[in-house]
Scaffold this active site. Sequence first.
Site, mmCIF file in Angstrom:
data_model
loop_
_atom_site.group_PDB
_atom_site.id
_atom_site.type_symbol
_atom_site.label_atom_id
_atom_site.label_comp_id
_atom_site.label_asym_id
_atom_site.label_seq_id
_atom_site.Cartn_x
_atom_site.Cartn_y
_atom_site.Cartn_z
ATOM 1 N N SER A 301 0.908 -1.199 -0.235
ATOM 2 C CA SER A 301 0.001 0.130 0.147
ATOM 3 C C SER A 301 0.868 1.128 -0.012
ATOM 4 O O SER A 301 1.713 1.441 -0.954
ATOM 5 C CB SER A 301 -0.843 -0.144 0.978
ATOM 6 O OG SER A 301 -2.106 0.943 0.941
ATOM 7 N N ASP A 386 -9.680 -4.669 -5.184
ATOM 8 C CA ASP A 386 -8.918 -3.524 -4.118
ATOM 9 C C ASP A 386 -9.760 -2.294 -4.525
ATOM 10 O O ASP A 386 -9.435 -1.787 -5.762
ATOM 11 C CB ASP A 386 -7.326 -3.403 -4.477
ATOM 12 C CG ASP A 386 -6.809 -2.514 -3.324
ATOM 13 O OD1 ASP A 386 -7.449 -1.873 -2.573
ATOM 14 O OD2 ASP A 386 -5.754 -2.826 -3.155
ATOM 15 N N HIS A 415 -7.608 -5.410 -0.762
ATOM 16 C CA HIS A 415 -6.329 -4.708 -0.149
ATOM 17 C C HIS A 415 -5.788 -5.481 1.004
ATOM 18 O O HIS A 415 -5.732 -5.132 2.160
ATOM 19 C CB HIS A 415 -6.844 -3.258 0.542
ATOM 20 C CG HIS A 415 -5.654 -2.220 0.651
ATOM 21 N ND1 HIS A 415 -5.068 -2.020 -0.596
ATOM 22 C CD2 HIS A 415 -5.253 -1.738 1.638
ATOM 23 C CE1 HIS A 415 -4.004 -1.008 0.025
ATOM 24 N NE2 HIS A 415 -4.112 -0.815 1.144
#
Length: 441
Positions: A301, A386, A415
């Site tokens: 991320s 995601d 995610h």
Amino acid sequence: MNLKTVKFLLATVLILIGQTVFSQNSPAPLKLVEILLTPDHADWNYRAGENAQVKVTVLKYGVPINEAEVEYSFGQEMMEPEVTRRLKLNDGQGIINIGTSTQPGFRQLKVKAKHNGVAYDGQVKLAFSPEKIEATTALPADFNEFWKQNLEEITNVALSPVVEHLPTHSTNTVDVFLVTIQINAKGQRLFGYLCKPKKAGKYPVLFSPPGAGVKPFAPNTSFADQGFISFTTEIHGISPVLDATAYRSISSAFGDYWLNNLHSRDTYYYKKVYLGCVRAIDYLCSLPEFDGENVAVTGGSQGGALAIVTAALHPQVKCLVSFYPALSDINGYLQNRAGGWPHMLNPSNGKVNNRPENLLTIGYYDVVNFARQIKVPGFYSWGYNDNTCPPTSVYAAVNSVKAPKTLSITPISGHWRFEETNRESLSWIKKQLKLVETRSE
């Protein structure tokens, strides 16, 4: 039976009761009703212009629900739906044709169902010629000169490390330290946990930048157990040993830090963050136990974004692992398609942030433009479901990388990632660094 024994037995009973109550109140690992969405292509990939169909199955106890009804919508990923309809399923199953995309990108199907008054939902995103997705973010003409100048300004700044051994976090095989280093001449500092194998020797080093947020975190000794000296950091200049209550207060005060000074490329919040990552590598390479050769960086991320940035900016990085990188192709929304986290230019936020000075700054910090500079092998992994770091934005970044790259895509994941993917990435790092076993003197 003496009083001491009675107290011990009573304490034991109370612990067992507490564990029983906790287990009774633990959240269920599965939903009572599941919406299963099955694309007609096993890899979820289609050619641009090719129609895609999805089988919908509503299950209870793993069995299709008779006469189930769903509401569904579909359209371009992260954009307003093109179609919203209802469908009555036969024996709990039905087919939805979500059409196609004539341009490389993703289409998103959302499905909702109600059972006994409770709402359930699911989604699936399907790719159309994703390998042809191009970034919308332009490369500023002086991008490399800008970062070269900033790197030169911190070259002669002393790291001034402060190191504290943490016996309570150390293990039989790994020593853990709380470390803070200086980022720049302004005195801004970076905190992190350094984990070193206890066995004497020379080791490769691994930097692990963090995901987004202002929050505490614990040391991760797993990399050190695999024969690395690892450095896991925060980015805000705040000690990670503060308790959660203190961090909540700090987080409230910080607000949306990714918007801080967005109007200026010279004072934007992420400037010290990116330079802090470079300093983290400098620190790892200064350690006497460093083998002098092998440097890796890995993150997910925001950490995945910082892994790409670090590999682009620091010449000693030999390989990188980036999971679903954030801050990628932020301008995508301006071209009516999904942009990257933190979605500062989506239809809602763009009303405030879509300003010429902000767009100028974004060009110098968008991960796409660092991806274009990568010269070392990379391992890139993400999923299609995601919504935080949409796959359109991730493909925009990864497709911009010209260096050797290994892709590990698990379409069903959102995610998050599977443990199998973590193991795959670690094995890949060891292969890149030609590490068979830890070298010792």
